[in-house]
Design an enzyme around this catalytic site. Structure first.
Site, short mmCIF file in Angstrom:
data_model
loop_
_atom_site.label_atom_id
_atom_site.label_comp_id
_atom_site.label_asym_id
_atom_site.label_seq_id
_atom_site.Cartn_x
_atom_site.Cartn_y
_atom_site.Cartn_z
N LYS A 121 -12.00 0.73 -1.71
CA LYS A 121 -11.26 1.67 -2.62
C LYS A 121 -11.70 1.40 -4.03
CE LYS A 121 -7.58 1.17 0.91
NZ LYS A 121 -6.79 0.22 1.92
N HIS A 158 -5.60 -3.03 -2.54
CA HIS A 158 -5.10 -2.09 -3.77
C HIS A 158 -4.91 -2.95 -5.15
CE1 HIS A 158 -4.41 1.25 -1.14
NE2 HIS A 158 -3.95 0.58 -0.14
N SER A 202 0.87 -1.11 -0.03
CA SER A 202 0.01 -0.07 -0.16
C SER A 202 0.81 1.03 -0.06
CB SER A 202 -0.79 0.25 1.08
OG SER A 202 -0.35 -0.22 2.30
C1 LIG Z 1 -6.80 0.16 3.26
C2 LIG Z 1 -6.19 -1.34 3.47
C3 LIG Z 1 -6.92 -2.07 4.32
C4 LIG Z 1 -8.18 -1.64 5.12
O1 LIG Z 1 -9.14 -1.46 4.34
P1 LIG Z 1 -10.47 -0.75 4.98
O2 LIG Z 1 -11.62 -1.21 4.16
O3 LIG Z 1 -10.23 0.89 4.69
O4 LIG Z 1 -10.50 -0.85 6.38
C5 LIG Z 1 -6.46 -3.46 4.44
N1 LIG Z 1 -5.33 -3.71 3.89
C6 LIG Z 1 -4.62 -2.91 3.03
C7 LIG Z 1 -3.45 -3.21 2.29
C8 LIG Z 1 -5.28 -1.41 2.58
O5 LIG Z 1 -4.63 -0.68 2.04
#
Ligand SMILES: *Cc1c(COP(=O)(O)O)cnc(C)c1O
Length: 637
Positions: free
Chosen positions: A490, A459, A431
């Site tokens: 996302k 992602h 990320s």
């Molecule tokens: C954003 C993210 C999460 C968490 O997801 P949310 O739905 O925002 O709680 C988990 N793992 C990774 C790699 C992320 O980038």
């Protein structure tokens, strides 16, 4: 309730002489005996001073009337910078107690270095009162009063043990004070204890690495009295009430003080965090604090959070089903919408089944704590997302961290740690760096070592793979990891987390993942929005293609402006290093009309602060080219 005294002494033979390894004293209820005995034996066998070759464990029942209770001495700390200063504090305290020959008393520590026990010293005549001056006096049979639920910990609580000992010693007849200097080369602290001053911890009495230390019990009375003192110290069973666990627990006049200090330290280190309001929908262009900005930091990669079809679907769902779900999934909180989205996600990822969580964070915490049973081992990439780290922490599994995407290091660790059950877990797209995990190798290693494999596609979904189906498509193979985790927050433009896998996995999580079981389920709008976004990705693969093209354009434009970076996803890191410099660059860009956040420790390692650009399918190529120029300017300032 019958109590028992447990004493353990362990030693090892070195050149024909027994050398002390570890010792402990406890007063326990019957049901605590087993676990405490195991823990003490384990400590003796796996001690940093070496493995004991002789362990003496003595357990005796305490008969009624044999036990007395004393209150823990109140404690204070005297912070000193040098051993000299520390010794001056001892002299000052003895003086306060009416003991005038402090210097002579201190000089007697030279005789205590080799003693296992303490010196019993007549404070007035400086005569030693112990019958065996080589051995000294042992204060034994004591513990902190506690509930039988006290956790059995392999580590000694040095602080509490010291307070317990001093409290018993000071309660002994004819003892007027105790002086202790740690004999552990790693500890430089010591204390003076007496009824009138309590337990005064002194932070420095010697130099680190120095093995000299010892205890002096200061006595006042006759030699007949000394017998009584010794009998009490060596035989009387004592439980100490209210013994604190650590030096920072009591005596805090303002409980907010530590918190204020934490905040000010964060500010000083450029690690303080604030929120910034965006007044519009999450689109390529936003308004914030009255300014129009190009948004280069959003995870809504495909620009679907403001897409009319997605919004309409959500509004329709609210009309029909209302807003909140009213319960957890296992009670009243399952709508047909939950089951439909689970089916659609499973179909999208090509697995048998799926299960929803309220956020991606909760999905990771739920999966890893459910699979992380005691005895399990989780092999985790060092750059994995915080929610994976927290999931590892929440379970009982051991976590073994391997070097970032380094399959050689992973295999070495797999070889070194035998795991009867375990998981290899990795972000699919990292990320903060935008690179992609080596999935084929992770799957093959997991098979070779009989472990489960898991990737976090937060992602990756809607971003990588020719049509945005994620990491499996990216590698163009049919090999699936056992556990595919993702988020709807996302590319899917909504909120919520999910896990895709075999029926067995999903059935297990439905029964054991606590963040699934004990939280109210997602509401209708979030569910339907994510489902609609999923269909748009399936139906309009050109969005994903545009996103992938945009990322290439942006990286090329950065290169043309002297910034070299790479990415296999839509996350483009522009490493700056210094936290303050990253903040400055982000602010300069904000002033220049570009919304880009500075990512700092603890999200990334200290000294690797960066601007993390996130590309959207809805950016135009001209916008990205212009932004690259502005970024280069801000970074060079
Ligand atoms: C954003 C993210 C999460 C968490 O997801 P949310 O739905 O925002 O709680 C988990 N793992 C990774 C790699 C992320 O980038």
């Amino acid at each position: 309730m019958t109590l028992y005294s447990m004493k353990m002494r362990a030693s090892r033979n070195e050149n024909g002489k027994p050398v002390h390894v570890s010792g402990a004293e406890k007063i326990l209820a019957q049901k605590e005996i087993h676990d405490n005995a195991s823990a003490l034996i384990e400590r003796a066998l796996c001690h940093s001073k070496g493995s004991a070759d002789f362990i003496n464990l003595k357990i005796e029942e305490i008969r009624p009337g044999e036990l007395s209770y004393v209150e823990a001495l109140p404690f204070t700390t005297r912070d000193v910078k040098t051993a000299e200063e520390g010794r001056a504090v001892i002299l000052e305290l003895l003086d306060k107690l009416g003991i005038k020959n402090g210097r002579e008393i201190l000089s007697r520590f030279s005789e205590t270095y080799d003693m296992r026990g303490a010196m019993l010293l007549n404070a007035d005549t400086l005569e030693r009162m112990e019958p065996d001056t080589e051995r000294g006096i042992r204060a034994t049979y004591m513990d902190a009063e506690h509930s039988p639920e006290r956790s059995v910990c392999n580590d000694k609580n040095h602080f509490q043990e010291a307070i317990v000992l001093a409290s018993k010693v000071i309660s002994a007849p004819h003892i007027i004070a105790e002086i202790c200097m740690s004999d552990d080369p790693d500890y430089v602290t010591g204390y003076v204890a007496a009824e009138a001053i309590g337990y005064v911890r002194i932070t420095k009495l010697k130099e680190k690495g120095c093995p000299d230390g010892g205890r002096i019990f200061l006595f006042r009375g006759s030699s007949e009295d000394a017998k009584e003192t010794i009998k009490y110290l060596e035989k009387q069973k004592v439980l100490v009430k209210n013994a604190p666990l650590s030096p920072c627990s009591p005596k805090v006049s303002d409980p907010w003080e530590a918190i204020r200090k934490d905040i000010s330290q964060r500010k000083a280190a450029n690690l303080y965090r604030t929120t910034r309001v965006i007044d519009t929908a999450q689109t390529a262009h936003v308004r914030s604090e009255g300014k129009q900005l190009l948004l280069l930091a959003s995870n809504s990669y495909l620009g679907l959070s403001d897409e009319p079809r997605v919004k309409e679907a959500a509004i329709e769902a609210v009309r029909e089903y209302g807003v909140g779900s009213g319960g957890s999934r296992l009670t009243t909180g399952t709508l047909p919408l939950h089951e439909k989205l689970e089916r659609d996600l499973a179909a999208f990822k090509g697995t048998e089944a799926a299960i929803l969580f309220n956020t991606g964070y909760m999905a990771n915490v739920g999966i890893l704590s459910a699979l992380g049973k005691s005895g399990a081992v989780i092999f985790s990439d060092e750059l994995n997302h915080a929610s994976i780290i927290d999931g590892c922490r929440l379970g009982h599994a051991r976590t073994v961290v391997y070097k970032h995407n380094d399959m050689k290091d992973l295999e070495e660790k797999l070889k070194a740690v035998s795991a009867p059950f375990g998981v290899i877990v990795s972000d699919a797209v990292f990320s903060m760096d935008g690179d992609v995990a080596n999935l084929p190798e992770i799957i093959s290693l997991s098979k070779k070592y009989n472990l489960l494999s898991m990737v976090d596609e937060a992602h990756a979904t809607g971003v990588i793979g020719k049509t945005g189906h994620g990491i499996v498509e990216y590698y163009g193979s049919n090999a699936h990891p056992d556990i595919l985790m993702g988020t709807m927050s996302k590319s899917l433009a909504s909120e919520g987390g999910f896990v895709c896998g075999d029926n067995l996995l999903i059935e297990y999580l439905r029964n054991t993942a606590r963040s699934f079981i004990f939280s109210t389920s997602l509401g209708p709008a979030a569910l339907v929005a994510a489902d609609e976004a999923l269909h748009i990705i399936e139906d309009e693969p050109e969005r994903v293609a545009q996103l992938q093209r945009n990322t290439k354009v942006f990286i090329k434009a950065l290169a043309e402006n002297g910034i070299t970076t790479e990415s296999s996803s839509a996350i483009v890191p522009i490493i700056i290093g210094d936290e303050g410099a990253a903040l400055k660059a982000a602010q300069a860009l904000y002033d220049d009309g570009i919304f880009l956040t500075a990512i700092r420790y603890p999200t990334v390692a200290k000294g690797t602060a960066r601007l993390r650009a996130a590309i959207m399918a809805t950016h135009t190529e001209a916008e990205l080219t212009a932004a690259a120029q502005k970024i280069a300017k801000a970074v060079k300032q």
